[in-house]
Design an enzyme around this catalytic site. Sequence first.
Site, short mmCIF file in Angstrom:
data_model
loop_
_atom_site.label_atom_id
_atom_site.label_comp_id
_atom_site.label_asym_id
_atom_site.label_seq_id
_atom_site.Cartn_x
_atom_site.Cartn_y
_atom_site.Cartn_z
N ASP A 169 62.52 54.25 44.26
CA ASP A 169 63.81 54.90 44.40
C ASP A 169 63.57 56.32 44.89
O ASP A 169 62.49 56.87 44.68
CB ASP A 169 64.47 55.04 43.02
N ASP A 212 66.28 51.47 37.82
CA ASP A 212 66.82 52.02 36.58
C ASP A 212 68.10 51.34 36.11
O ASP A 212 68.40 51.29 34.94
CB ASP A 212 67.02 53.53 36.69
N ASP A 232 69.30 46.46 38.95
CA ASP A 232 67.92 46.47 39.43
C ASP A 232 67.08 45.42 38.72
O ASP A 232 65.98 45.10 39.15
CB ASP A 232 67.29 47.85 39.18
#
Length: 876
Positions: free
Chosen positions: A333, A614, A618
């Site tokens: 990310d 997170d 996901d």
Amino acid sequence: MNWWQMETKEAARRLETDEKQGLTSQMAAERLAQKGRNELAETDGKKSLFWRFLAQFDDFMILLLLGAAVVSVVISRLSGENDVLDAVMILGIVVLNAVLGLFQESKAEKALEALKKMAAPHARVIRDGIVREIPAAEVVPGDLLLLETGDAVCADGRVVESRSLKTEESALTGEALPVEKTSVGGLPEETATGDRKNMVLAGGYVVYGKGKVLVTATGMDTEMGRIAAMLSHTSDSMTPLQKKLEQTGKQLGIGALAICALIFCMGILQEKPPFSMFMTAVSLAVAAIPEGLPAIVTIVLAMGTSRMSEKHTIVRRLSAVETLGGAQVICSDKTGTLTQNRMQVTTWTDYSHREPKNVDLRETVANLFALCNDCNVSDGNLQGEPTEKALGEYAQSTGIDFAALRRDMPRVGEIPFSSARKRMTTLHKTEDGWISVTKGAPDILLEKCAFCMEGSGQVPFDDRRKSMARMVNGEMAAQALRVVAVAFRQWSEKPPLTEEALERNLVFAGMAGMVDPPRPEVKEAVHLCRQAGIRPVMITGDHVLTAEAIGRELGIYQKGDCAVTGAELDKMSDKELETAAETCTVFARVAPEHKVRIVQAFQKRGNVVAMTGDGVNDAPALKTADIGCAMGKSGTEVAKGASDLILTDDNFATIVEAVREGRGIYDNIRKAVHFLLSSNIGEILTIFVAMLLGWAAPLLPIQLLWVNLVTDSLPAIALGMEPAEENIMERPPRKNTGSLFGDGLGGRILLEGVMIGVLALLAFGIGHVYFDQENGYAVGRTMAFAVLSLSQLVHAFNMRGEGSLGKLPFCSNKWLLMAFVVGATLQCVVIMMPPLAGVFQVVPLNGEQWLLTAALALAPLPLVELEKAIWHPKQK
Ligand code: ATP
């Protein structure tokens, strides 16, 4: 009456708690003592020390050995010798082995136990009127539990407040779709579990919205507890490597047994006494069978993981550590992992870049950002998610008083932000009606707007103006800014709270650009990654230009790389995506749902993929990836639950560090296996070749058992502690072939086994021919005994590095030094102390003989150096 039938007040009364203040800490402590921890009972309870000690004997080899001890007692009785020494020695050695095994086991267990604690889920409750974060296991009935998107529901409860709270409880109810929860009571008694809309169940998780829940049941009293027996308990007790090694160990064991049987038969043919041949064969089998292989892996893994936990990585699944070292792609990310997630608004504009000086418009934009904002305000300070906070602080800087604004225009409804929608909407009551405010990614918001602010008035948002807005957005994004736009719509009647109604025909007001500086350590980590042959890949919800700009700054996005957006991704077939994955290092404007496809594309190319995440959405990607890394700080409980590793500092550099550790751990396992197997082969060859040559046995059974004890486990464990080699991040990732014996390791093990065998045989031959008088084989055997064990202890040092030992600091592995000193001392004591020497049937050696023994025992050092030079000519 059941919980779902009553109103919340009644539920609170029955639970003896307060709907607003929650329990007091004291009441909570009392209930915890009374009701027990909020955990499901473990099916396989802890075994006592005694049982675990006994379990050490549950091994074919050990039983064989004990059988042999009994046979030896019986035979010696029958033959009238009454010599029980062998049997006593065998027993002693078996017990010592068990103690050692138990010690290793509990050490590994402790390390794993500590890890489990660290990875344990947390929950937020209101106690004494204050929000507290506590371990989920300490939640008690009557607690006021706070839930928000991504939380795992840790107890059953009655909903007392719901803001679009939706939970997924498929594990319990079979209902795959999320269910909206409300606080309304009065459901009929017979309502089925899945239809109790005012209850949440432990084991579910929040997919949307927020809520407050009165805990009604915990631990085994929950619905989940009731069906706990039906739930398959996780049986990941063995990692793939352990399984493979157990298999290898078994095959090698069978081979060793066959050779032992052969040795026995040959001895009989050579008319050696059957009893002593039997004992030799059994002792050899015990010494040579690598029964400790899987245990060594557990220990090395456990030690490694506790080291990793000191470096911000909590390992949830042991086998991930094995995989980690082979990682070839790390998908990360952006926000918070590569960057600091400390947003700050640096610029704002209308659609055209023309009006940033227009005070009226600026005020309007600031007001809208303040209205559509999720921050909590106390004493004028804002608390909340970084993007929200940055926009709120920007509004404050223009002189807006949040408290007054929220009083004048209270929020009456909302459609929350999600990474998939990339926007949020709030509805407010005004003096003369309602106003809805929508903020989000500009490119998405533009589609929902029909008008735009120009100066202080509104004009139609035509194509020309829209393309200008897009250009301005692009310019800001290219400067690595994260851009959020805001729009609104006024209503004379209260509109329904749906996307379709609220998020169309909006008036575009303006955009704010914010910086999010990269984490300082990431650039170096990216460099390290590339050096190690690992491809760092950025995945972000941000604009592609923002992503590229930051990627460039960090070294992730380089010349020749390509960037793919979520929209492009949607149009690609899996095959096309696979091709794109070859050069792609940036995925922008993607939704969490895209992540699974991205992972799979890399995997199809044969890559081992690590992926960070997170949010709730996901979780599938984290499960699909070979190594799923959840964020410790910003991660939801659901993401953590789906992950293999938790990064406690949410930092990209930590993943890279974990890869380094993973490589080190894998190396160490290889080193331990290399050592164990080459030593065992040496032992077998010593006896086998002597038999073939028609010699007397070079070692007695008791000596073989002793060698096994001194040389097997201690150095192998010590090798597991070896610090990672310096160049460990300069080599490419190991090939994904899955074989532990790749890179010629099998050949080397064999060769080195031959070396040990030859050295022991030389010692025996020289000792016997030159020093043994007519009184048999005593000196030869003593020398062979000493050389066999000492040369193995010396050989352990050869394992320390792939390259020459001269390049490694001598004392960097103090465990190995200790294992050597302890082993060598024990060996010398056995030979030199008269009572023990008697037991082991050895004779004292003179200076000359010791010198020879030492020379032979040290020979593995130069010999293996030579082997390394030939095998690895390229090693610097
Ligand atoms: P990642 O963490 O995966 O790198 P991200 O956090 O940058 O992604 P998102 O949080 O999904 O991505 O944000 C995507 C876009 O949504 C941002 O570029 C921004 O325009 C918009 N956005 C982000 N946060 C908010 C918010 N709180 N309200 C409205 N819009 C937002």
